[in-house]
Write a protein that holds these residues in place. Structure first.
Motif, PDB file in Angstrom:
ATOM      1  N   ALA A   1      34.926   6.709  59.481  1.00 52.85           N
ATOM      2  CA  ALA A   1      34.910   5.040  59.376  1.00 52.85           C
ATOM      3  C   ALA A   1      34.840   4.810  57.900  1.00 52.85           C
ATOM      4  O   ALA A   1      34.492   5.845  56.993  1.00 52.85           O
ATOM      5  N   PHE A   2      34.790   3.410  57.490  1.00 57.87           N
ATOM      6  CA  PHE A   2      34.515   3.002  56.298  1.00 57.87           C
ATOM      7  C   PHE A   2      33.352   2.170  56.256  1.00 57.87           C
ATOM      8  O   PHE A   2      32.963   1.489  57.252  1.00 57.87           O
ATOM      9  N   VAL A   3      32.409   2.514  55.277  1.00 55.60           N
ATOM     10  CA  VAL A   3      31.116   1.662  55.016  1.00 55.60           C
ATOM     11  C   VAL A   3      31.049   1.068  54.023  1.00 55.60           C
ATOM     12  O   VAL A   3      31.327   1.350  52.754  1.00 55.60           O
ATOM     13  N   PHE A   4      30.764  -0.336  54.131  1.00 58.61           N
ATOM     14  CA  PHE A   4      31.297  -1.046  52.963  1.00 58.61           C
ATOM     15  C   PHE A   4      29.770  -1.838  52.577  1.00 58.61           C
ATOM     16  O   PHE A   4      28.798  -2.264  53.380  1.00 58.61           O
ATOM     17  N   ASP A   5      29.662  -1.829  51.303  1.00 60.79           N
ATOM     18  CA  ASP A   5      28.508  -2.712  50.772  1.00 60.79           C
ATOM     19  C   ASP A   5      29.298  -3.867  49.999  1.00 60.79           C
ATOM     20  O   ASP A   5      30.033  -3.805  48.876  1.00 60.79           O
ATOM     21  N   VAL A   6      28.997  -5.026  50.450  1.00 60.64           N
ATOM     22  CA  VAL A   6      29.740  -6.242  49.829  1.00 60.64           C
ATOM     23  C   VAL A   6      28.877  -7.501  49.458  1.00 60.64           C
ATOM     24  O   VAL A   6      27.960  -7.660  50.490  1.00 60.64           O
ATOM     25  N   GLU A  75      28.209  15.438  50.857  1.00 62.35           N
ATOM     26  CA  GLU A  75      29.433  15.504  50.624  1.00 62.35           C
ATOM     27  C   GLU A  75      30.006  16.508  52.060  1.00 62.35           C
ATOM     28  O   GLU A  75      29.483  17.367  52.136  1.00 62.35           O
ATOM     29  N   PHE A  76      31.382  16.231  52.298  1.00 62.67           N
ATOM     30  CA  PHE A  76      31.827  16.710  53.538  1.00 62.67           C
ATOM     31  C   PHE A  76      32.218  18.312  53.327  1.00 62.67           C
ATOM     32  O   PHE A  76      32.871  18.516  52.173  1.00 62.67           O
ATOM     33  N   LYS A  77      32.081  18.981  54.404  1.00 60.39           N
ATOM     34  CA  LYS A  77      32.554  20.633  54.533  1.00 60.39           C
ATOM     35  C   LYS A  77      33.267  20.937  55.373  1.00 60.39           C
ATOM     36  O   LYS A  77      32.608  20.447  56.531  1.00 60.39           O
ATOM     37  N   MET A  85      35.743  18.304  67.240  1.00 62.56           N
ATOM     38  CA  MET A  85      36.744  17.890  66.982  1.00 62.56           C
ATOM     39  C   MET A  85      36.799  16.679  65.929  1.00 62.56           C
ATOM     40  O   MET A  85      35.669  15.956  65.816  1.00 62.56           O
ATOM     41  N   LEU A  86      37.655  16.900  64.947  1.00 62.02           N
ATOM     42  CA  LEU A  86      37.726  15.740  63.915  1.00 62.02           C
ATOM     43  C   LEU A  86      38.840  14.593  64.008  1.00 62.02           C
ATOM     44  O   LEU A  86      40.086  15.035  64.368  1.00 62.02           O
ATOM     45  N   GLU A  87      38.385  13.334  64.011  1.00 59.39           N
ATOM     46  CA  GLU A  87      39.185  12.357  63.938  1.00 59.39           C
ATOM     47  C   GLU A  87      39.399  11.898  62.487  1.00 59.39           C
ATOM     48  O   GLU A  87      38.655  11.301  62.022  1.00 59.39           O
ATOM     49  N   TYR A  88      40.728  11.751  62.240  1.00 64.58           N
ATOM     50  CA  TYR A  88      40.960  11.335  60.908  1.00 64.58           C
ATOM     51  C   TYR A  88      41.569   9.497  60.868  1.00 64.58           C
ATOM     52  O   TYR A  88      41.530   8.984  61.800  1.00 64.58           O
ATOM     53  N   GLN A  89      41.280   9.193  59.888  1.00 62.34           N
ATOM     54  CA  GLN A  89      41.502   7.824  59.596  1.00 62.34           C
ATOM     55  C   GLN A  89      43.191   7.551  59.834  1.00 62.34           C
ATOM     56  O   GLN A  89      43.929   8.200  59.457  1.00 62.34           O
ATOM     57  N   ASP A  90      43.513   6.624  60.878  1.00 66.64           N
ATOM     58  CA  ASP A  90      44.925   6.114  61.177  1.00 66.64           C
ATOM     59  C   ASP A  90      44.771   4.820  60.985  1.00 66.64           C
ATOM     60  O   ASP A  90      46.325   4.185  61.374  1.00 66.64           O
ATOM     61  N   LYS A  91      44.070   4.048  60.775  1.00 64.05           N
ATOM     62  CA  LYS A  91      44.094   2.326  60.523  1.00 64.05           C
ATOM     63  C   LYS A  91      44.267   2.313  59.052  1.00 64.05           C
ATOM     64  O   LYS A  91      43.602   2.760  58.129  1.00 64.05           O
ATOM     65  N   ASN A 136      32.647   3.701  51.191  1.00 61.01           N
ATOM     66  CA  ASN A 136      32.785   5.108  51.231  1.00 61.01           C
ATOM     67  C   ASN A 136      33.409   5.250  52.594  1.00 61.01           C
ATOM     68  O   ASN A 136      33.373   4.720  53.522  1.00 61.01           O
ATOM     69  N   TYR A 137      34.160   6.431  52.717  1.00 59.82           N
ATOM     70  CA  TYR A 137      34.929   6.998  53.863  1.00 59.82           C
ATOM     71  C   TYR A 137      33.888   8.098  54.382  1.00 59.82           C
ATOM     72  O   TYR A 137      33.587   9.011  53.689  1.00 59.82           O
ATOM     73  N   VAL A 138      33.506   7.871  55.572  1.00 60.37           N
ATOM     74  CA  VAL A 138      32.582   8.696  56.325  1.00 60.37           C
ATOM     75  C   VAL A 138      32.917   9.367  57.554  1.00 60.37           C
ATOM     76  O   VAL A 138      33.657   8.798  58.213  1.00 60.37           O
ATOM     77  N   LEU A 139      32.424  10.431  57.743  1.00 57.21           N
ATOM     78  CA  LEU A 139      32.513  11.051  59.066  1.00 57.21           C
ATOM     79  C   LEU A 139      31.247  10.966  59.996  1.00 57.21           C
ATOM     80  O   LEU A 139      30.138  11.401  59.358  1.00 57.21           O
ATOM     81  N   LEU A 140      31.395  10.158  61.159  1.00 58.07           N
ATOM     82  CA  LEU A 140      30.317   9.981  61.648  1.00 58.07           C
ATOM     83  C   LEU A 140      30.239  10.917  63.043  1.00 58.07           C
ATOM     84  O   LEU A 140      31.244  11.178  63.807  1.00 58.07           O
TER      85      LEU A 140
END
Length: 198
Positions: A1-6, A75-77, A85-91, A136-140
């Motif tokens: 997911a993307f996490v925005f601070d706006v 940080e991701f490892k 199972m990992l789902e990647y960004q496809d949007k 930020n691009y995050v893994l949830l």
């Protein structure tokens, strides 16, 4: 997911309305819709606005298991994914920010109604600017539990926040599913603890 601070700065003008109840001289209770011309500016900061970036999960489903705690994000490892199972960004990023914008504009409209003590928007010109935008691009951690209802011949997908244990929306016979999900989470937790303690 993307996490925005706006940060947002909005200018607006329009016509709102509210319902007023009053009594006549005869003691009769009546209601009327009162229109109100509004205009002004509004500044608001949005932090940790989480927008799903994978098509396998809808935004409204993610909303049902929020919030996530980002204070201890690391940080991701690759090791994090052992057994998962990992789902990647496809949007596309622009589509994700458009979803964030739609949420922000809807929220600003709710804030403006509350600010002016009104119930409905008749017309509104709204200009929203974003002086500062970070992401930020995050893994949830999200658990997917599939439940098949034999009586209705329907498959239900239930989501669980892997960080807090919060369960998403349940169907009508949700208590059965809740205990099923609870049992699965308890087993997963026990397995994780046994691995950590070994």
């Amino acid at each position: 997911a993307f996490v925005f601070d706006v940060s947002t700065q909005s200018r607006y003008s329009g016509v709102f309305s509210y319902t007023r109840t009053y009594k006549t001289q005869d003691g009769e209770t009546k209601t009327e819709t009162v229109r109100k011309n509004v205009s002004g500016e509004l500044s608001k900061l949005y932090k940790n606005l989480t927008i799903e970036a994978n098509s396998h999960l809808e935004q409204h489903d993610l909303n049902t298991i929020e919030p996530f705690d980002y204070t201890n994000a690391v940080e991701f490892k690759e090791d994090f994914m052992n057994g998962y199972m990992l789902e990647y960004q496809d949007k596309p990023f622009d589509d994700c920010f458009k979803t964030a914008e739609n949420f922000i504009k809807s929220d600003i409209k709710r804030c403006l109604l509350k600010k002016h003590g009104c119930d409905n928007i008749i017309s509104l010109n709204l200009e929203v600017n974003y002086p500062e935008r970070k992401y930020n691009y995050v893994l949830l951690p999200v658990y997917f539990v599939n439940y098949f209802d034999e009586k209705k011949n329907k498959n239900h997908k239930i989501l669980v926040n892997g960080q807090t244990g919060k369960v998403g929306s349940l169907p009508v016979n949700g208590w059965k599913i809740f205990f099923l999900v609870f049992g699965i989470c308890a087993i997963i937790t026990a397995l994780i603890l046994s691995i950590v303690l070994l």
